[in-house]
Design an enzyme around this catalytic site. Structure first.
Site, mmCIF file in Angstrom:
data_model
loop_
_atom_site.group_PDB
_atom_site.id
_atom_site.type_symbol
_atom_site.label_atom_id
_atom_site.label_comp_id
_atom_site.label_asym_id
_atom_site.label_seq_id
_atom_site.Cartn_x
_atom_site.Cartn_y
_atom_site.Cartn_z
ATOM 1 N N GLU A 154 4.512 -11.181 -6.167
ATOM 2 C CA GLU A 154 3.338 -11.353 -7.014
ATOM 3 C C GLU A 154 3.637 -10.666 -8.661
ATOM 4 O O GLU A 154 2.820 -10.992 -9.653
ATOM 5 C CB GLU A 154 1.948 -10.574 -6.525
ATOM 6 C CG GLU A 154 1.904 -9.187 -6.526
ATOM 7 C CD GLU A 154 2.621 -8.590 -5.249
ATOM 8 O OE1 GLU A 154 3.188 -9.441 -4.512
ATOM 9 O OE2 GLU A 154 2.691 -7.303 -4.940
ATOM 10 N N CYS A 184 5.292 -6.156 1.744
ATOM 11 C CA CYS A 184 5.608 -4.655 1.528
ATOM 12 C C CYS A 184 4.765 -4.044 2.628
ATOM 13 O O CYS A 184 5.132 -4.132 3.834
ATOM 14 C CB CYS A 184 5.327 -4.069 0.290
ATOM 15 S SG CYS A 184 6.085 -2.548 -0.085
ATOM 16 N N TYR A 185 3.859 -3.093 2.504
ATOM 17 C CA TYR A 185 3.328 -2.346 3.568
ATOM 18 C C TYR A 185 2.561 -3.421 4.563
ATOM 19 O O TYR A 185 2.554 -3.265 5.790
ATOM 20 C CB TYR A 185 2.033 -1.438 3.033
ATOM 21 C CG TYR A 185 1.408 -0.693 4.067
ATOM 22 C CD1 TYR A 185 1.728 0.692 4.536
ATOM 23 C CD2 TYR A 185 0.269 -1.032 4.558
ATOM 24 C CE1 TYR A 185 1.358 1.336 5.429
ATOM 25 C CE2 TYR A 185 -0.384 -0.277 5.713
ATOM 26 C CZ TYR A 185 0.135 0.760 6.183
ATOM 27 O OH TYR A 185 -0.470 1.541 7.117
ATOM 28 N N LYS A 236 -10.411 -11.911 -15.687
ATOM 29 C CA LYS A 236 -10.427 -11.973 -17.196
ATOM 30 C C LYS A 236 -9.787 -13.362 -17.486
ATOM 31 O O LYS A 236 -10.047 -13.898 -18.285
ATOM 32 C CB LYS A 236 -9.831 -10.940 -17.564
ATOM 33 C CG LYS A 236 -10.121 -10.630 -19.122
ATOM 34 C CD LYS A 236 -11.632 -10.145 -19.338
ATOM 35 C CE LYS A 236 -11.948 -9.810 -20.508
ATOM 36 N NZ LYS A 236 -13.267 -9.092 -20.747
ATOM 37 N N VAL A 279 -15.516 -11.378 -24.902
ATOM 38 C CA VAL A 279 -15.014 -13.066 -24.464
ATOM 39 C C VAL A 279 -16.149 -13.129 -23.274
ATOM 40 O O VAL A 279 -16.439 -14.400 -23.267
ATOM 41 C CB VAL A 279 -13.776 -12.552 -23.606
ATOM 42 C CG1 VAL A 279 -13.380 -13.746 -22.778
ATOM 43 C CG2 VAL A 279 -12.654 -12.274 -24.784
ATOM 44 N N ASP A 280 -16.487 -12.168 -22.341
ATOM 45 C CA ASP A 280 -17.238 -12.650 -21.203
ATOM 46 C C ASP A 280 -18.746 -12.971 -21.775
ATOM 47 O O ASP A 280 -19.011 -14.065 -21.235
ATOM 48 C CB ASP A 280 -17.419 -11.197 -20.258
ATOM 49 C CG ASP A 280 -16.262 -10.726 -19.741
ATOM 50 O OD1 ASP A 280 -15.130 -11.383 -19.771
ATOM 51 O OD2 ASP A 280 -16.169 -9.442 -19.575
ATOM 52 N N SER A 281 -19.357 -12.210 -22.564
ATOM 53 C CA SER A 281 -20.633 -12.822 -22.984
ATOM 54 C C SER A 281 -20.667 -14.172 -23.617
ATOM 55 O O SER A 281 -21.494 -14.978 -23.553
ATOM 56 C CB SER A 281 -21.542 -11.876 -23.405
ATOM 57 O OG SER A 281 -21.130 -11.418 -24.867
ATOM 58 N N GLY A 315 -20.273 -10.953 -28.412
ATOM 59 C CA GLY A 315 -19.445 -11.469 -29.094
ATOM 60 C C GLY A 315 -17.915 -11.313 -28.517
ATOM 61 O O GLY A 315 -16.911 -11.859 -28.749
ATOM 62 N N HIS A 340 7.687 -7.824 -3.534
ATOM 63 C CA HIS A 340 6.682 -8.207 -4.359
ATOM 64 C C HIS A 340 6.654 -9.648 -4.924
ATOM 65 O O HIS A 340 7.185 -9.731 -6.189
ATOM 66 C CB HIS A 340 6.023 -7.258 -5.090
ATOM 67 C CG HIS A 340 5.694 -5.905 -4.536
ATOM 68 N ND1 HIS A 340 4.388 -5.599 -3.878
ATOM 69 C CD2 HIS A 340 6.342 -4.732 -4.137
ATOM 70 C CE1 HIS A 340 4.236 -4.441 -3.444
ATOM 71 N NE2 HIS A 340 5.449 -3.986 -3.501
ATOM 72 N N GLY A 345 0.869 -1.172 0.008
ATOM 73 C CA GLY A 345 0.000 0.126 0.098
ATOM 74 C C GLY A 345 0.904 1.316 0.048
ATOM 75 O O GLY A 345 1.960 1.088 0.274
#
Ligand code: XMP
Length: 529
Positions: free
Chosen positions: A187, A90-91, A385, A242-244, A240, A185, A63
């Site tokens: 990640e 970190c924080y 995603k 990705v999600d739908s 059309g 970090h 943070g």
């Protein structure tokens, strides 16, 4: 392990407390990639305590604040009361150290970027990790640092796992209590062994197994959707994107004929896009899709309008109007499916608490009016995603559909500057098609995060053969980004840009000039409107 033999893929879960780091979502994505379900809550969100009581472990994010100041974010009591392993990053490490009686001070030397830490004890977190050795035969780890403050005295029971010249306590642990802190970090991919560190924490220390996998998630969603909607009918606005598309494939698998998709062709789609969507879903998968050809309605709604936000509103409202008209014809529909994903959920929570700010009003299909009395089905609500993409692959959707760049809801409507006209959209579609096709053919498509063409309604002089041309200009845009909040313009090879430019000008009557956009975000945005 899967849901058909009654394993609950949510039963093992990690709580991520957010202290405002730009990397918090990245932590969550890494945890999920390792195969463990997790959720993010702001460090001061009251509901996080309940989640902590059912979690196998807790991660405290980084943070921007300093624990050396008064009234800064702290580690709530329930984190330690939960009696599960805790990893502070970190924080998060500094706040954890402070909570337990250690001290944190402002560092005279800030550390940003690549660093090498020297491993002093491997502990459980580093097991056999090593990215090299120093002259004393001590293991080195390549890490990504980003901090001003540092821990200057350890809380009782803690030992040092790793140090740098500048930060003696770059990694710390209290193995008995299973409390860990990393000043760097894990990640981010620049921390070479970061994924293994997180994996050690999740599997060896928290005892989670890796059951959060695409096939298990698909089964779990299918089971849940079946229970949720029973024998009732569901409608879905299929774009059309990705999600739908993934929602359509999932629901089709779960409830088959109880699903009807509505695909609105607004005339602002890419070349052949409408036909491709119909081919994939209707022809090949047997999904019930109603195609509404609404180009004329959209173009007349946009007639004479050149303000970008107003264009977005017109397009969004008309979309909902048409969608409603179609939905009302489906008599027994009780449910509306939406492709809401986890970042949308986080964003609306942030917006509700005043922590997000709006740069452009991004259009998504909102809810429908109450008189339609439809309840929501949101099967992707928990997913990032990249997880949605993995589900798409698992469900056998075409690679190009699942791995393509994002396309904004208002489509070419915000890529034609100013007033939208059919002539402009037709020219733009063809130019964009050439650009994207060449990117794919040169293996550049997947190396950029988003690429597209923008139509500029100005005329410029050119020569072709003996003739003089006085035609429109298009700009090519390609960016590299992780989160779309900041972006770097893609340094595409000159030869490639040359080829695309020549093809567009030679093949498309109406264009006399091609420009390449070399603006970063910030200060520019990715789209031109
Ligand atoms: P900007 O232009 O804000 O874009 O840097 C960031 C990302 O958002 C997409 N974008 C939109 N998506 N409706 C959408 O669904 C919109 O109105 C919209 N405007 C921008 C843009 O394509 C990029 O991926």
């Amino acid at each position: 392990m899967n849901s058909s033999n009654n394993a609950d893929i949510h039963s093992q879960r990690i709580l991520i407390l957010d202290y405002g780091s730009q990397y918090t979502q990245l932590i969550a994505r890494r945890v999920r990639e390792i195969g463990v379900y997790c959720e993010i809550f702001s460090w001061d969100f009251p509901g996080a305590e309940k989640f902590a009581q059912t979690a196998q472990g807790i991660i405290l994010s980084g943070g921007p604040e300093s624990t050396t100041l008064e009234d800064t974010p702290y580690v709530p009591d329930y984190v330690l009361d939960a009696n599960v392993p805790v990893l502070g990053i970190c924080y998060g490490m500094q706040a954890l150290a402070k909570k337990l009686g250690g001290t944190v001070s402002e560092s005279s030397q800030r550390e940003f970027g690549f660093a090498q830490v020297v491993v002093k004890q491997t502990g459980k977190l580093f097991s056999n990790l090593s990215d090299g050795k120093n002259q004393h035969d001590e293991s080195l780890l390549d890490v990504w640092m980003s901090h001003g403050d540092k821990v200057t005295s350890l809380p009782e029971g803690f030992v040092t796992l790793a140090s740098t010249d500048n930060a003696k306590y770059a990694a710390i642990a209290n193995e008995d209590k299973k409390l860990y802190g990393l000043q760097f970090h894990p990640e981010v991919t620049h921390t070479k062994s970061g994924e293994q560190m997180l994996s050690c924490f999740l599997t060896d220390i928290c005892g989670c197994d890796a059951s959060w996998t695409a096939d298990n998630i698909v089964e779990d969603i299918i089971d849940r959707v079946k229970t949720q909607v029973g024998s009732e009918h569901v409608i879905l606005g299929l774009s059309g994107g990705v999600d739908s598309s993934v929602v359509a494939a999932l629901l089709h698998k779960a409830i088959g004929k109880q699903l009807t998709c509505i695909f609105v062709d607004n005339g602002l789609l890419r070349l052949h896009e409408g036909d491709q969507v119909m081919d994939t879903f209707s022809k090949h998968m047997g999904v019930k899709v109603i195609r509404v050809n609404a180009e004329d309605r959209f173009l007349s709604a946009l007639n004479g309008i050149d303000d970008p936000e107003l264009k977005r509103k017109k397009i969004g409202n008309l979309f909902i109007e048409i969608f409603q008209e179609e939905a009302r014809r489906i008599k027994d529909a009780r449910w509306l499916a939406q492709g809401t994903i986890y970042p949308d959920v986080i964003e609306s929570a942030a917006a509700a608490t005043g922590k997000a700010h709006l740069i452009k009003s991004h259009h998504n299909v909102g809810g429908l009016p109450d008189d339609m009395e439809l309840s929501l089905v949101e099967p992707l609500r928990e997913l990032f995603k990249d997880e949605v993409r993995r589900l798409g692959d698992e469900l056998g959707l075409p690679y190009e559909m699942i791995h393509r760049h994002p396309f904004p809801g208002p489509g070419l409507g915000v890529r034609i500057l100013g007033e939208v006209k059919k002539e402009y959209a037709d020219i733009l579609r063809r130019a964009d098609h050439i650009f994207i096709k060449e990117l794919r053919e040169h293996d550049l498509y997947d190396q950029v995060s988003q690429a597209f063409t923008v139509f500029l309604p100005v005329r410029s002089v050119g020569v072709m053969g003996d003739g003089r041309k006085y035609q429109y200009v298009v700009a090519l845009r390609a960016v590299e980004t992780i989160d779309f909040m900041t972006a770097r313009w893609a340094h595409l090879p000159y030869d490639f840009l040359d080829l695309v430019s020549r093809r567009i000008i030679n093949e498309i009557d109406g264009i006399s000039r091609v420009a390449y956009d070399i603006s970063g975000k910030p200060p520019a945005t990715i789209e031109w409107e």
